[in-house]
Design a protein around this motif. Structure first.
Motif, short mmCIF file in Angstrom:
data_model
loop_
_atom_site.label_atom_id
_atom_site.label_comp_id
_atom_site.label_asym_id
_atom_site.label_seq_id
_atom_site.Cartn_x
_atom_site.Cartn_y
_atom_site.Cartn_z
N VAL A 1 3.73 -4.67 9.50
CA VAL A 1 3.72 -3.50 8.62
C VAL A 1 5.13 -2.95 8.51
N ASP A 2 5.69 -3.01 7.30
CA ASP A 2 7.03 -2.49 7.02
C ASP A 2 6.93 -1.24 6.18
N ARG A 3 7.76 -0.26 6.49
CA ARG A 3 7.80 0.98 5.71
C ARG A 3 8.99 0.91 4.77
N LEU A 4 8.72 1.02 3.47
CA LEU A 4 9.74 0.83 2.44
C LEU A 4 10.39 2.14 2.05
N GLY A 5 11.69 2.06 1.72
CA GLY A 5 12.40 3.21 1.17
C GLY A 5 12.14 3.33 -0.32
N ASP A 6 12.74 4.33 -0.97
CA ASP A 6 12.48 4.58 -2.39
C ASP A 6 12.86 3.39 -3.26
N GLU A 7 14.07 2.83 -3.07
CA GLU A 7 14.51 1.72 -3.91
C GLU A 7 13.65 0.49 -3.67
N GLN A 8 13.31 0.24 -2.41
CA GLN A 8 12.49 -0.92 -2.10
C GLN A 8 11.07 -0.75 -2.65
N GLN A 9 10.58 0.51 -2.66
CA GLN A 9 9.26 0.77 -3.22
C GLN A 9 9.23 0.48 -4.71
N GLN A 10 10.29 0.85 -5.41
CA GLN A 10 10.37 0.58 -6.85
C GLN A 10 10.37 -0.92 -7.11
N GLN A 11 11.10 -1.66 -6.29
CA GLN A 11 11.11 -3.12 -6.45
C GLN A 11 9.73 -3.70 -6.17
N ALA A 12 9.06 -3.19 -5.14
CA ALA A 12 7.73 -3.69 -4.80
C ALA A 12 6.76 -3.44 -5.95
N LEU B 1 0.87 -1.18 0.00
CA LEU B 1 0.00 0.00 0.00
C LEU B 1 0.91 1.22 0.00
N GLY B 2 1.24 1.70 -1.19
CA GLY B 2 2.18 2.80 -1.27
C GLY B 2 3.53 2.37 -0.71
N ARG B 3 3.98 3.06 0.32
CA ARG B 3 5.27 2.73 0.93
C ARG B 3 5.15 1.70 2.04
N LEU B 4 3.98 1.14 2.22
CA LEU B 4 3.77 0.14 3.27
C LEU B 4 3.70 -1.26 2.66
N ARG B 5 4.35 -2.20 3.32
CA ARG B 5 4.21 -3.62 2.96
C ARG B 5 3.48 -4.30 4.11
N LEU B 6 2.35 -4.88 3.81
CA LEU B 6 1.46 -5.45 4.82
C LEU B 6 1.42 -6.97 4.66
N THR B 7 1.85 -7.69 5.69
CA THR B 7 1.83 -9.15 5.69
C THR B 7 0.87 -9.61 6.77
N THR B 8 -0.11 -10.45 6.39
CA THR B 8 -1.21 -10.82 7.28
C THR B 8 -1.09 -12.27 7.73
N PHE B 9 -1.31 -12.50 9.02
CA PHE B 9 -1.27 -13.84 9.60
C PHE B 9 -2.57 -14.09 10.36
#
Length: 330
Positions: A211-222, A179-187
């Motif tokens: 909930v992980d907050r991604l940097g610019d490079e990681q956001q591009q990869q996501a 979700l934008g700069r957030l990576r959400l993993t659900t269990f």
């Protein structure tokens, strides 16, 4: 054919099913879903907005593909349940115990694809509500079936649901999205589980979101991965959110909820955040972490949901809205 020979044949078929679950049959079938690549990457507004009719048609085709995948996975879950119910006395417990976690792992591409297609913030602006609901219903069906499968295996003492045990299958992953700069993993926890493993807090967790907050490079990869699971690192620490329930005496519950039953206690549901207490999250002494057997935390209630337990999909909807509202205020 004698009864013994018949049982031997059925046992052999069951063993074949267990082996197939952990081998290429499931993975090859799931590759069909990945290769379709029907949904545009999350955040690709041009792809989503340039031709609504074309995009809606593409997602509808993706929905049909995912329905086929769901039928395949549900069938495999039925095979696994039949193995433990009918052949427990004839099959090795280790083979049965290993088969379920392996099968759940093979379901991850399906969860990721369905959840990403339905929950992408851009998709929610373009998808008809009924299509959005149908997508999440597929995820919910598989989630419920896997939970039932694990609980059945636990009832036969093949799997353990106590998370204090090393080989516990107390919870499993039901999807990862961006979700934008957030990576959400659900269990999902297979049953309400004490919030802290070794301390009785009166709070029981049912779901967890990392909930992980991604940097610019990681956001591009996501973005390139179209909502698939990312191996990229994160900026800062992971935040943990939970769906929890608390058993509260009626006198106290009356002040916090009007929806109470006629009993001495009521179970109230809420979404909250893990707030670490021990070790001190601000400490720079590594020995504080090494000497701490089990981290302890308080529960910061963020959203009260009443006495009815929400489905896993609805609970994730609530958290998603909460996270997006936090982003707009930052």
């Amino acid at each position: 054919m004698t009864e013994v020979e018949d049982m031997s044949c059925e046992e052999s078929d069951c063993m074949d099913n267990l082996q197939n679950i952990g081998q290429g049959e499931v993975e090859e079938s799931l590759l069909l879903l990945a290769n379709v690549a029907l949904a545009p990457p999350c955040g690709d507004e041009a792809a989503c907005g340039c031709d609504y009719d074309a995009y809606s048609s593409v997602v509808e085709g993706s929905l049909q593909s995912m329905q086929i995948q769901l039928q395949f996975l549900m069938s495999k879950a039925d095979d696994l349940q039949e193995c433990v119910v009918s052949r427990l006395g004839h099959l090795e417990g280790e083979a049965l115990a290993a088969a379920v976690p392996e099968f759940i792992y093979t379901c991850q591409p399906f969860f990721n694809h369905v959840e990403s297609t339905a929950r992408c913030t851009v998709s929610q602006l373009t998808l008809p509500y009924d299509m959005h609901a149908q997508l999440l219903d597929l995820s919910q069906q598989l989630c419920d079936r896997l939970q039932q499968l694990v609980i059945t295996y636990a009832s036969y003492n093949v799997l353990c649901l106590d998370e204090r045990e090393p080989n516990s299958v107390s919870h499993f992953c039901i999807g990862q999205i961006h979700l934008g700069r957030l990576r959400l993993t659900t269990f999902l926890y297979c049953k309400p589980t004490p919030y802290l493993a070794w301390v009785d807090t009166g709070i029981y967790k049912r779901m967890r979101w990392n909930v992980d907050r991604l940097g610019d490079e990681q956001q591009q990869q996501a973005d390139l991965e179209q909502g698939g699971e990312s191996e990229a690192g994160t900026v800062g620490d992971t935040e943990f959110y939970f769906l929890c329930c608390e058993e509260i005496p009626i006198t106290e519950a009356d002040e916090r909820s009007q929806d109470v039953s006629h009993c001495s206690v009521v179970r109230l549901w809420s979404i909250g955040q893990w707030m670490q207490v021990k070790p001190d999250p601000g400490t720079e002494d590594i020995y504080d972490w090494i000497l701490c057997d089990t981290p302890q935390a308080s529960y910061k209630r963020l959203l009260s949901l009443g006495s009815d337990e929400p489905s896993s999909c609805n609970a994730t909807d609530f958290l998603q809205q909460l996270l997006l509202s936090q982003q707009t205020t930052e």
